[in-house]
Write an enzyme that holds these catalytic residues in place. Structure first.
Site, short mmCIF file in Angstrom:
data_model
loop_
_atom_site.label_atom_id
_atom_site.label_comp_id
_atom_site.label_asym_id
_atom_site.label_seq_id
_atom_site.Cartn_x
_atom_site.Cartn_y
_atom_site.Cartn_z
N GLY A 198 4.93 -2.62 -3.92
CA GLY A 198 4.71 -1.78 -5.09
C GLY A 198 5.84 -1.89 -6.11
N ARG A 248 -6.15 -2.29 -10.98
CA ARG A 248 -6.93 -2.32 -9.74
C ARG A 248 -8.44 -2.28 -10.01
NH1 ARG A 248 -3.12 1.47 -5.92
NH2 ARG A 248 -1.85 -0.25 -5.16
N GLY A 276 2.06 -1.81 1.61
CA GLY A 276 2.17 -1.74 3.07
C GLY A 276 1.29 -2.75 3.79
N LYS A 289 15.45 -0.29 2.33
CA LYS A 289 15.85 -0.14 3.73
C LYS A 289 15.42 -1.28 4.65
CE LYS A 289 16.18 4.81 3.55
NZ LYS A 289 15.31 5.99 3.52
#
Ligand code: ADP
Ligand code: MG
Length: 393
Positions: free
Chosen positions: A349, A35, A372, A196
């Site tokens: 991720g 990053r 996200g 999920k």
């Protein structure tokens, strides 16, 4: 189109740059500096053009107070090595010392603030905190796509007071992900996996309207299998979302989108390295067994679809890839994505960890840094940290 730093006159100006330096640190050592490196094109360009840089980032989740475990000090030192120039690190988030320092900065100088989440006003988007940061600078630049889905003081509040531009990393994320949604090359094949359905309903729903083929795997595929009437044994599945899965299957059918589910799976009593494994058709998952990876027949089908794609979007592993015996399906899909001539975009991720684990990251067109934020962007949500940037004239 958002205005980028290319459109801005930055020479001799103080620029507040929101970067994403939320890197893993162990015993004071940065274990992965991806990053930090990813921000270099923006920083180097601004430095070369004579800007004065005030950098801000969060790191981890300190609870709105200074916590040495989450200090950006190691990041300042590392960034200084990468830029081959001093990076001032006064160890403060706000305050008169910073304001004085900023006033005295010379073109090309770099200042890194301490972890913005040491201040309780960051996550609350406190107007006073935002104002004090805005007073430090004349321009705002965001290169932190990964936090653009959060309306915090450093991602939104401060940007509201200044002319706000996208950095190169931010610009690339917006450009690539927008093109995936609005002008995809076809066939467009998406692979969605992970734990999920709950986390991915929005993305699956949206992608069903965009893709030619949708391939599902991982834990979330079990709920779809249950919706089709298969007995998934002791597998991870979400009884509350069986109806949602059924609705999505119907939506795919109505729209004529090809939606593929696993036809075989690797099962075991538990996701443990030495648990006895069995490859079974989805119609014969043993009682008490869990589906922990996609099986070889499924891999072959998915590979065929991926090889004929011209655009691939992948989010979510095909199984419990952290446990080596159950990583094969995920790695096989990773190889197929890499082998395909398609443009490939991977986000999430765990998905990035998987492609790196497979040693194939260099063969992917775009590794989205978002997690996200990437999912929300693909769902079509407006990200506050993107919305606040000015549009291109
Ligand atoms: P990403 O971070 O790429 O968006 P997710 O966080 O949604 O991906 O999902 C990753 C997690 O899903 C991993 O921890 C993996 O172990 C888990 N997972 C994948 N397949 C299964 C499965 N069949 N059963 C249980 N967990 C699974
Ligand atoms: Mg994850």
């Amino acid at each position: 189109m958002k205005a980028t730093i290319r459109d801005a006159d930055v020479t001799h100006r103080r620029v507040f740059v929101r970067v994403d330096y939320n890197v893993p640190i162990k015993d004071g050592q940065i274990t992965d500096d991806t990053r930090i490196r990813a921000s270099l094109p923006t920083l180097e360009d601004l430095i070369q053009r004579g800007a004065k840089l005030i950098l801000a980032s969060h790191l981890g989740r300190p609870k709105g107070a200074a916590d040495p475990a989450y200090s950006l000090a190691p990041v300042a030192a590392h960034l200084s090595r990468l830029l081959r120039r001093p990076v001032a690190f006064p160890g403060r988030v706000v305050g008169p010392e910073l304001a004085e320092f900023a006033q005295r900065m010379q073109p090309g100088e770099v200042l890194l603030l301490e972890n913005v989440r040491f201040h309780p006003g960051e996550t609350r988007n406190d107007p006073e905190l935002a104002r004090s940061w805005a007073d430090l600078a004349e321009l705002y630049v965001s290169d932190a796509f990964g936090t653009a889905h959060r309306a915090h003081a450093s991602t939104v509040g401060v940007a509201e007071h200044l002319p706000a531009y996208a950095g190169y990393l931010m610009d690339k994320e917006i450009t690539v992900l927008s093109r995936v949604l609005t002008a995809p090359q076809r066939p467009f094949v998406a692979v969605i996996g992970g734990a999920k359905i709950k986390d991915k309903i929005g993305v699956i729903e949206r992608l069903l309207q965009k893709v030619d083929v949708l391939l599902l795997g991982g834990g979330l595929a079990n709920t779809f299998l249950a919706a089709k009437g298969f007995d998934v044994g002791a597998s991870l599945y979400e009884p509350d979302n069986v109806d949602v899965a059924r609705r999505l299957l119907e939506q795919a059918e109505l729209q004529g989108t090809k939606l593929l589910l696993p036809v075989d799976v690797v099962t075991a009593p538990a996701p443990e390295p030495d648990a006895p494994r069995e490859i079974v058709d989805i119609s014969s998952i043993p009682d008490g067994s869990q589906a922990l990876d996609i099986g070889p027949k499924t891999v072959e089908q998915y590979r065929r679809e991926l090889l004929s794609a011209r655009l691939i979007l992948w989010n979510g592993p095909m199984g419990v890839f952290e446990v080596p015996p159950f990583a094969e399906g995920t790695y096989a899909v990773a190889r197929a994505v890499a082998d395909s001539e398609a443009e490939s975009v991977i986000g999430g991720g765990d998905s990035l960890a998987a492609i790196e684990g497979a040693g194939l990251a260099h063969r992917i067109s775009h590794l989205s840094t978002g997690g996200g934020a990437t999912l929300e962007f693909l769902e079509g949500k407006i990200l506050p940290g993107v919305a606040v940037l000015q549009d291109r004239a």
